[in-house]
Design a protein around this motif. Structure first.
Motif, PDB file in Angstrom:
ATOM      1  N   PHE A 185      62.511  29.742  24.739  1.00  0.00           N
ATOM      2  CA  PHE A 185      62.149  31.109  25.117  1.00  0.00           C
ATOM      3  C   PHE A 185      63.402  31.948  25.305  1.00  0.00           C
ATOM      4  O   PHE A 185      64.498  31.439  25.487  1.00  0.00           O
ATOM      5  N   ALA A 186      63.175  33.267  25.241  1.00  0.00           N
ATOM      6  CA  ALA A 186      64.244  34.243  25.481  1.00  0.00           C
ATOM      7  C   ALA A 186      64.033  34.866  26.849  1.00  0.00           C
ATOM      8  O   ALA A 186      62.912  34.892  27.374  1.00  0.00           O
ATOM      9  N   ILE A 187      65.107  35.367  27.425  1.00  0.00           N
ATOM     10  CA  ILE A 187      65.028  36.215  28.612  1.00  0.00           C
ATOM     11  C   ILE A 187      65.612  37.564  28.206  1.00  0.00           C
ATOM     12  O   ILE A 187      66.779  37.648  27.805  1.00  0.00           O
ATOM     13  N   GLU A 189      68.163  42.575  37.836  1.00  0.00           N
ATOM     14  CA  GLU A 189      67.518  43.260  36.721  1.00  0.00           C
ATOM     15  C   GLU A 189      66.191  42.592  36.406  1.00  0.00           C
ATOM     16  O   GLU A 189      66.142  41.382  36.131  1.00  0.00           O
ATOM     17  N   HIS A 190      65.137  43.392  36.454  1.00  0.00           N
ATOM     18  CA  HIS A 190      63.821  42.886  36.077  1.00  0.00           C
ATOM     19  C   HIS A 190      63.836  42.592  34.586  1.00  0.00           C
ATOM     20  O   HIS A 190      64.308  43.404  33.789  1.00  0.00           O
ATOM     21  N   SER A 191      63.335  41.420  34.236  1.00  0.00           N
ATOM     22  CA  SER A 191      63.391  40.927  32.875  1.00  0.00           C
ATOM     23  C   SER A 191      62.107  40.173  32.562  1.00  0.00           C
ATOM     24  O   SER A 191      61.216  40.080  33.404  1.00  0.00           O
ATOM     25  N   PHE A 192      62.059  39.600  31.365  1.00  0.00           N
ATOM     26  CA  PHE A 192      60.892  38.843  30.939  1.00  0.00           C
ATOM     27  C   PHE A 192      61.313  37.554  30.262  1.00  0.00           C
ATOM     28  O   PHE A 192      62.245  37.548  29.446  1.00  0.00           O
ATOM     29  N   ILE A 193      60.624  36.473  30.596  1.00  0.00           N
ATOM     30  CA  ILE A 193      60.650  35.255  29.803  1.00  0.00           C
ATOM     31  C   ILE A 193      59.685  35.524  28.659  1.00  0.00           C
ATOM     32  O   ILE A 193      58.537  35.915  28.887  1.00  0.00           O
ATOM     33  N   VAL A 194      60.125  35.308  27.426  1.00  0.00           N
ATOM     34  CA  VAL A 194      59.308  35.652  26.271  1.00  0.00           C
ATOM     35  C   VAL A 194      59.322  34.508  25.266  1.00  0.00           C
ATOM     36  O   VAL A 194      60.399  34.045  24.867  1.00  0.00           O
ATOM     37  N   GLN A 195      58.137  34.085  24.853  1.00  0.00           N
ATOM     38  CA  GLN A 195      58.040  33.040  23.842  1.00  0.00           C
ATOM     39  C   GLN A 195      57.968  33.694  22.466  1.00  0.00           C
ATOM     40  O   GLN A 195      56.889  34.020  21.967  1.00  0.00           O
ATOM     41  N   ILE A 196      59.148  33.945  21.898  1.00  0.00           N
ATOM     42  CA  ILE A 196      59.274  34.502  20.557  1.00  0.00           C
ATOM     43  C   ILE A 196      60.451  33.826  19.879  1.00  0.00           C
ATOM     44  O   ILE A 196      61.225  33.111  20.519  1.00  0.00           O
ATOM     45  N   TRP A 247      68.905  32.715  26.030  1.00  0.00           N
ATOM     46  CA  TRP A 247      68.021  31.879  25.223  1.00  0.00           C
ATOM     47  C   TRP A 247      67.991  30.502  25.875  1.00  0.00           C
ATOM     48  O   TRP A 247      69.050  29.964  26.230  1.00  0.00           O
ATOM     49  N   VAL A 248      66.798  29.952  26.047  1.00  0.00           N
ATOM     50  CA  VAL A 248      66.651  28.653  26.700  1.00  0.00           C
ATOM     51  C   VAL A 248      65.920  27.702  25.755  1.00  0.00           C
ATOM     52  O   VAL A 248      64.834  28.019  25.269  1.00  0.00           O
ATOM     53  N   LEU A 269      70.689  26.666  28.852  1.00  0.00           N
ATOM     54  CA  LEU A 269      70.769  28.119  28.904  1.00  0.00           C
ATOM     55  C   LEU A 269      71.923  28.608  28.031  1.00  0.00           C
ATOM     56  O   LEU A 269      73.056  28.151  28.176  1.00  0.00           O
ATOM     57  N   HIS A 270      71.610  29.535  27.129  1.00  0.00           N
ATOM     58  CA  HIS A 270      72.610  30.120  26.225  1.00  0.00           C
ATOM     59  C   HIS A 270      72.682  31.627  26.452  1.00  0.00           C
ATOM     60  O   HIS A 270      71.678  32.255  26.774  1.00  0.00           O
TER      61      HIS A 270
END
Length: 145
Positions: A42-44, A90-97, A116-117, A122-123
């Motif tokens: 997932f991405a953050i 910072e408000h963010s999102f875990i996103v499965q893309i 990117w995880v 963690l990258h």
């Protein structure tokens, strides 16, 4: 991601190396999912503080609402990226893309980098700054719940 507060505010004199050093210290405020499982990979991503310029809370909230609308068709969860002292958040999102899709969103929202995880690794992926993707250790070790 970008870090604010006057001591951390990005200035033209800061290099990509300086930014990578700041980003590599990020911790994440996140309440565990009911089933305890995160997507993999997932991405953050955030829409806050484009190009490292600190915006008002209202402006950042508006940008993140717009990003969240774009994420409505994919699995996403709210998360907060923060400095180690929790002063900057910072408000963010875990996103499965996919990684290319995440980079595309970061470009659209003028973000210097994304996280990117994969597994627990963690990258930091530079987007609007120079440098190569770098692994900065365990994602779970950076969770503050």
């Amino acid at each position: 991601m970008s870090y604010g507060n006057e001591a951390l505010q990005i200035t033209p004199k800061q290099t990509s190396d300086d930014l990578m050093a700041l980003y590599s210290q990020t911790v994440f405020l996140f309440r565990t999912l009911e089933d305890g499982h995160l997507p993999n990979p997932f991405a953050i991503i955030t829409a806050s503080n484009p190009l490292g310029q600190i915006l008002s809370k209202d402006e950042n909230d508006q940008r993140n609402r717009q990003l969240q609308k774009e994420l409505s068709h994919v699995l996403h969860e709210k998360i907060i990226g923060a400095s180690e002292d929790l002063e900057h958040q910072e408000h963010s999102f875990i996103v499965q893309i996919s990684k290319p899709a995440a980079i595309g969103l970061a470009l659209k929202y003028d973000q210097n980098a994304i996280f990117w995880v994969e597994g627990d690794d963690l990258h930091i992926i530079p987007v609007l700054m120079s440098g190569d993707e770098v692994s900065v250790g365990s994602f779970r070790d950076r969770l503050v719940t």
